[in-house]
Design a protein around this motif. Structure first.
Motif, mmCIF file in Angstrom:
data_model
loop_
_atom_site.group_PDB
_atom_site.id
_atom_site.type_symbol
_atom_site.label_atom_id
_atom_site.label_comp_id
_atom_site.label_asym_id
_atom_site.label_seq_id
_atom_site.Cartn_x
_atom_site.Cartn_y
_atom_site.Cartn_z
ATOM 1 N N ILE A 42 0.913 -1.192 0.246
ATOM 2 C CA ILE A 42 -0.313 0.056 -0.453
ATOM 3 C C ILE A 42 0.997 1.398 0.575
ATOM 4 N N HIS A 43 2.046 1.311 -0.195
ATOM 5 C CA HIS A 43 2.757 2.829 -0.459
ATOM 6 C C HIS A 43 2.604 2.806 -2.261
ATOM 7 N N ASP A 44 1.888 3.998 -2.237
ATOM 8 C CA ASP A 44 1.708 5.179 -2.768
ATOM 9 C C ASP A 44 1.777 6.259 -3.165
ATOM 10 N N TYR A 91 -4.882 2.721 6.107
ATOM 11 C CA TYR A 91 -4.920 0.803 7.251
ATOM 12 C C TYR A 91 -5.741 0.860 7.834
ATOM 13 N N SER A 137 4.371 0.153 -9.440
ATOM 14 C CA SER A 137 5.079 0.593 -8.901
ATOM 15 C C SER A 137 5.502 -0.750 -7.165
ATOM 16 N N THR A 192 10.190 -5.540 -0.742
ATOM 17 C CA THR A 192 11.207 -6.159 -0.802
ATOM 18 C C THR A 192 9.385 -8.092 -1.238
ATOM 19 N N ALA A 219 10.208 9.774 -11.399
ATOM 20 C CA ALA A 219 9.131 10.326 -11.828
ATOM 21 C C ALA A 219 9.503 10.856 -13.645
ATOM 22 N N MET A 235 -1.788 -7.361 4.515
ATOM 23 C CA MET A 235 -1.848 -6.179 4.457
ATOM 24 C C MET A 235 -1.902 -4.369 4.957
ATOM 25 N N TYR A 280 2.704 -1.779 11.758
ATOM 26 C CA TYR A 280 3.766 -3.032 12.772
ATOM 27 C C TYR A 280 4.512 -1.958 14.076
ATOM 28 N N HIS A 335 17.296 3.701 8.088
ATOM 29 C CA HIS A 335 16.166 2.686 7.615
ATOM 30 C C HIS A 335 15.049 3.980 6.562
ATOM 31 N N ASN A 336 15.068 4.678 6.715
ATOM 32 C CA ASN A 336 14.667 5.877 5.897
ATOM 33 C C ASN A 336 15.172 6.011 4.526
ATOM 34 N N CYS A 359 15.510 -5.267 4.263
ATOM 35 C CA CYS A 359 15.234 -3.965 4.551
ATOM 36 C C CYS A 359 14.879 -2.819 3.702
ATOM 37 N N GLY A 360 14.910 -3.469 2.877
ATOM 38 C CA GLY A 360 14.244 -2.431 1.763
ATOM 39 C C GLY A 360 15.536 -2.301 0.658
ATOM 40 N N PRO A 376 12.485 -10.198 5.348
ATOM 41 C CA PRO A 376 12.401 -9.296 4.844
ATOM 42 C C PRO A 376 12.715 -8.305 5.253
HETATM 43 C C1 B12 Z 1 6.460 6.439 3.197
HETATM 44 C C2 B12 Z 1 6.741 5.327 4.047
HETATM 45 C C3 B12 Z 1 5.763 4.304 4.282
HETATM 46 C C4 B12 Z 1 4.487 4.961 4.629
HETATM 47 C C5 B12 Z 1 3.548 4.930 2.939
HETATM 48 C C6 B12 Z 1 3.159 6.195 3.336
HETATM 49 C C7 B12 Z 1 2.040 5.756 1.491
HETATM 50 N N1 B12 Z 1 1.388 5.714 1.400
HETATM 51 O O1 B12 Z 1 2.458 5.478 0.707
HETATM 52 C C8 B12 Z 1 3.896 4.307 6.075
HETATM 53 C C9 B12 Z 1 4.275 4.611 7.323
HETATM 54 C C10 B12 Z 1 2.373 4.381 6.475
HETATM 55 C C11 B12 Z 1 4.616 3.060 5.191
HETATM 56 C C12 B12 Z 1 4.021 2.086 5.658
HETATM 57 C C13 B12 Z 1 5.106 0.773 5.877
HETATM 58 N N2 B12 Z 1 6.419 0.544 5.206
HETATM 59 CO CO1 B12 Z 1 6.965 2.691 4.074
HETATM 60 N N3 B12 Z 1 8.216 3.029 4.172
HETATM 61 C C14 B12 Z 1 7.877 4.215 3.712
HETATM 62 C C15 B12 Z 1 9.766 5.168 2.945
HETATM 63 C C16 B12 Z 1 10.042 6.073 3.964
HETATM 64 C C17 B12 Z 1 9.979 6.096 1.428
HETATM 65 C C18 B12 Z 1 8.614 5.776 1.125
HETATM 66 C C19 B12 Z 1 8.044 6.290 -0.438
HETATM 67 O O2 B12 Z 1 7.049 7.538 -0.046
HETATM 68 N N4 B12 Z 1 9.480 7.180 -0.855
HETATM 69 C C20 B12 Z 1 9.166 8.451 -1.918
HETATM 70 C C21 B12 Z 1 8.376 8.578 -2.803
HETATM 71 C C22 B12 Z 1 8.470 10.068 -4.408
HETATM 72 O O3 B12 Z 1 9.538 7.871 -3.551
HETATM 73 P P1 B12 Z 1 9.824 6.175 -4.115
HETATM 74 O O4 B12 Z 1 8.025 5.147 -3.389
HETATM 75 O O5 B12 Z 1 11.023 5.262 -4.134
HETATM 76 O O6 B12 Z 1 8.662 6.453 -5.836
HETATM 77 C C23 B12 Z 1 10.283 7.192 -6.679
HETATM 78 C C24 B12 Z 1 10.798 6.338 -7.563
HETATM 79 O O7 B12 Z 1 10.514 5.035 -6.981
HETATM 80 C C25 B12 Z 1 10.203 6.087 -8.913
HETATM 81 N N5 B12 Z 1 8.665 5.245 -9.282
HETATM 82 C C26 B12 Z 1 8.443 4.836 -8.053
HETATM 83 N N6 B12 Z 1 6.510 3.518 -8.349
HETATM 84 C C27 B12 Z 1 6.678 3.543 -9.427
HETATM 85 C C28 B12 Z 1 6.364 3.082 -10.728
HETATM 86 C C29 B12 Z 1 6.944 3.270 -12.109
HETATM 87 C C30 B12 Z 1 5.572 2.511 -12.925
HETATM 88 C C31 B12 Z 1 7.528 4.378 -12.236
HETATM 89 C C32 B12 Z 1 8.365 3.934 -13.606
HETATM 90 C C33 B12 Z 1 8.684 4.759 -11.692
HETATM 91 C C34 B12 Z 1 8.073 4.819 -10.396
HETATM 92 O O8 B12 Z 1 9.876 7.276 -9.111
HETATM 93 C C35 B12 Z 1 8.834 7.415 -8.120
HETATM 94 C C36 B12 Z 1 9.076 9.078 -7.623
HETATM 95 O O9 B12 Z 1 10.322 10.127 -8.222
HETATM 96 C C37 B12 Z 1 10.112 3.778 2.301
HETATM 97 C C38 B12 Z 1 11.928 3.520 2.261
HETATM 98 C C39 B12 Z 1 12.096 4.687 1.444
HETATM 99 N N7 B12 Z 1 13.221 4.821 1.523
HETATM 100 O O10 B12 Z 1 12.721 3.997 0.142
HETATM 101 C C40 B12 Z 1 9.892 3.144 3.320
HETATM 102 C C41 B12 Z 1 9.926 1.322 3.491
HETATM 103 C C42 B12 Z 1 9.615 0.980 2.120
HETATM 104 N N8 B12 Z 1 8.509 0.553 4.325
HETATM 105 C C43 B12 Z 1 9.495 -0.220 5.034
HETATM 106 C C44 B12 Z 1 7.724 -1.003 5.574
HETATM 107 C C45 B12 Z 1 8.579 -2.274 5.925
HETATM 108 C C46 B12 Z 1 6.865 -0.936 5.884
HETATM 109 C C47 B12 Z 1 5.788 -2.200 7.018
HETATM 110 C C48 B12 Z 1 5.748 -3.133 7.081
HETATM 111 C C49 B12 Z 1 6.451 -0.748 8.155
HETATM 112 C C50 B12 Z 1 5.747 -0.833 9.524
HETATM 113 N N9 B12 Z 1 5.757 -0.753 10.610
HETATM 114 O O11 B12 Z 1 4.316 -1.919 9.696
HETATM 115 C C51 B12 Z 1 4.407 -0.242 6.380
HETATM 116 C C52 B12 Z 1 3.857 -1.749 5.325
HETATM 117 C C53 B12 Z 1 2.835 -1.616 4.444
HETATM 118 C C54 B12 Z 1 2.155 -2.274 3.699
HETATM 119 N N10 B12 Z 1 1.845 -2.964 4.232
HETATM 120 O O12 B12 Z 1 2.899 -1.591 2.644
HETATM 121 C C55 B12 Z 1 9.935 -0.768 3.962
HETATM 122 C C56 B12 Z 1 10.221 -2.268 2.931
HETATM 123 C C57 B12 Z 1 11.425 -3.506 3.254
HETATM 124 C C58 B12 Z 1 11.469 -4.806 2.885
HETATM 125 N N11 B12 Z 1 12.330 -5.456 3.514
HETATM 126 O O13 B12 Z 1 10.193 -4.238 1.647
HETATM 127 C C59 B12 Z 1 11.191 0.209 3.777
HETATM 128 C C60 B12 Z 1 12.333 -0.074 2.968
HETATM 129 C C61 B12 Z 1 11.669 1.210 5.015
HETATM 130 C C62 B12 Z 1 12.915 0.027 5.885
HETATM 131 N N12 B12 Z 1 14.203 0.341 5.355
HETATM 132 O O14 B12 Z 1 12.248 -0.777 6.457
HETATM 133 N N13 B12 Z 1 6.030 3.018 4.656
#
Ligand code: B12
Lengths: 229, 200
Positions: free
Chosen positions: A113-115, B154, A159, A163, A211, B117, B121, B47-48, B78-79, B99
């Motif tokens: 549900i990351h969006d 959520y 998206s 992992t 993006a 989902m 946590y 983690h971030n 951890c992502g 994971p």
């Molecule tokens: C914000 C965030 C959240 C928010 C999400 C809110 C929401 N509405 O999306 C909240 C706090 C709710 C959350 C929840 C969780 N999260 Co989170 N989250 C993050 C965080 C910090 C940033 C993600 C983000 O939004 N980035 C900002 C955007 C702009 O960047 P982006 O997503 O990468 O997108 C860019 C590119 O990737 C690309 N892109 C993305 N999608 C697409 C699609 C296409 C088609 C294309 C072409 C390009 C493209 O373009 C985008 C824009 O430039 C990451 C860590 C990180 N830095 O990645 C962890 C992370 C992803 N989360 C993680 C985890 C574990 C969770 C939870 C399980 C934590 C918990 N305590 O329960 C839950 C589970 C959610 C679920 N069931 O899906 C882990 C994943 C670990 C793993 N092994 O996979 C991470 C990596 C953090 C960590 N190191 O622990 N999370």
């Protein structure tokens, strides 16, 4: 002059677009909406407002996020401000017939549900003239494929931020192959834990880091298809 | 200090861990009398920006190799999208096969089977440091209206408790209330962590 008594309507066009980029960077939605209305009154085309102020401003935000200068909340606020401006422009863009680049179905894959990233890509693609059908979060393979078929889309965008959910992208591509329509679509994938190797391994057309690259890649691949058609 | 303890202070194994696990790992070392193991942590803030984790761990491993016989990496993926595993394989050290910590505290296969989902946590660490590791990095202190943008999809907060501590339970419950999510507590203990550590 302090920020507070800055009167947007008193700025000339170039000062105003400059200011809009700052306001977008600072996530000031009300100011962005006001500036969009001012430029419309000054007879700017909706397309110019979109590309020369909003998209250009958001590109800076995207670059600074990539470079670790801006963080998620700031990007999100900027995106909301841009969304406010786009909401005003969207109906007008349809009326005035802005260039049409193609159609994209986009969604976050099943189990995830990351969006935030997905929404940003959708918005920037829309800003670049693509028509977007956003399936939201937790998207099943059939949902992507049936929608793309029904809507006559050019691109399927997936998206994933977990992992555990990234392998589902492969399931979607396999389903496309099963239905014998893999080559009908440009498949783009993205999300922080992915990389180019992964994109290749699952058989996507491209992995995009952010993006701006998504827009560039989509334009390039759509153009290449049109040449080959 | 007794003579006996002096003899075992030459540490043979290094555990490189995420700072979010420091407290738990020290408890496991204490309970199991694993005094031959040393612990070094990287900041939990990584983690971030998970893309920075592999390189940071790699540097610690290389540094540790000249001082220790065995190195364990107490991290899940951890992502990092498999990048951390690649580095550990290259340098021939073990890491946790999961994971993330939510999965290995509960037990990875249980976590995955439950497949909830729409749950967010918390662990003991996150409950205790909710403000510094959730509220602040998400900017909710500065922009409270973003709460909905992050959490609107959520339904509940599941607190995976490593210990039975009424104070931490209360903190987790407060966090659920703050986020407007239903609260559920699940006692996990240290899950798969002790087994991983005891192999060293
Ligand atoms: C914000 C965030 C959240 C928010 C999400 C809110 C929401 N509405 O999306 C909240 C706090 C709710 C959350 C929840 C969780 N999260 Co989170 N989250 C993050 C965080 C910090 C940033 C993600 C983000 O939004 N980035 C900002 C955007 C702009 O960047 P982006 O997503 O990468 O997108 C860019 C590119 O990737 C690309 N892109 C993305 N999608 C697409 C699609 C296409 C088609 C294309 C072409 C390009 C493209 O373009 C985008 C824009 O430039 C990451 C860590 C990180 N830095 O990645 C962890 C992370 C992803 N989360 C993680 C985890 C574990 C969770 C939870 C399980 C934590 C918990 N305590 O329960 C839950 C589970 C959610 C679920 N069931 O899906 C882990 C994943 C670990 C793993 N092994 O996979 C991470 C990596 C953090 C960590 N190191 O622990 N999370």
């Amino acid at each position: 002059m302090s920020e507070d008594d800055l009167i947007l309507a008193e700025l000339n066009d170039s000062e105003l677009t400059e200011q809009m980029m700052d306001d977008l960077y600072d996530g000031l939605k009300d100011e962005i909406e006001e500036a969009v209305r001012i430029l419309l009154e000054r007879n700017w085309t909706p397309y110019d407002i979109l590309t020369k102020s909003l998209v250009a401003g958001m590109q800076i935000v995207g670059d600074d996020f990539r470079d670790g200068i801006l963080f998620v909340p700031e990007v999100l606020r900027a995106a909301q401000a841009m969304k406010g401006g786009m909401a005003i422009l969207k109906p007008l863009l349809i009326e005035t017939g802005a260039p049409k680049m193609g159609k994209m179905v986009i969604g976050t894959v099943k189990g995830d549900i990351h969006d935030i990233g997905k929404n940003l890509v959708a918005m920037m693609m829309e800003g670049a003239g693509f028509e977007i059908i956003d399936l939201g979060i937790n998207t099943e393979a059939d949902e992507y494929i049936d929608t793309a078929e029904r809507e006559g889309a050019d691109i399927i965008g997936m998206s994933a931020l977990l992992t555990t959910t990234m392998p589902y992208m492969k399931t979607v591509i396999e389903k496309l192959k099963e239905r014998d329509i893999r080559d009908k679509y440009i498949v783009l994938c993205g999300g922080a834990p992915l990389n180019e190797e992964f994109g290749k391994a699952i058989g996507a057309d491209a992995y995009c880091d952010d993006a701006a690259i998504a827009v560039e890649t989509a334009k390039k691949l759509v153009a290449a298809r049109q040449e080959n058609a | 200090m007794h003579d006996q303890s002096r003899r075992v202070t030459a540490k043979k194994t290094l555990i490189i861990a995420c700072g979010a696990l420091a407290h738990e790992i020290l408890a496991i070392l204490r309970i199991n009398h694993l005094s031959h193991m040393a612990l070094e942590c990287l900041p939990a803030e990584l983690h971030n920006t998970p893309q920075k984790i592999p390189q940071a761990v790699k540097e610690k491993i290389i540094e540790g190799k000249s001082h220790y016989d065995t190195i364990l990496v107490a991290y899940g993926d951890c992502g990092t999208g498999g990048k951390l595993k690649e580095i550990c394989d290259q340098l021939d050290v073990d890491m946790i096969n999961a994971p993330h910590c939510y999965a290995f505290f509960e037990g990875t296969s249980n976590f995955e089977q439950r497949d909830e989902m729409r749950a967010f946590y918390l662990t003991d660490f996150l409950a205790k440091h909710f403000s510094n590791f959730v509220i602040k990095p998400l900017g909710l202190d500065r922009y409270p209206d973003l709460k909905d943008v992050y959490f609107s999809e959520y339904r509940k907060l599941i607190f995976l408790a490593q210990t039975n501590d009424a104070h931490i339970d209360q903190l987790a419950q407060n966090a659920a209330e703050y986020l407007g999510l239903e609260y559920e507590r699940m006692y996990t203990g240290y899950g798969e962590l002790p087994q991983f550590i005891q192999q060293g």
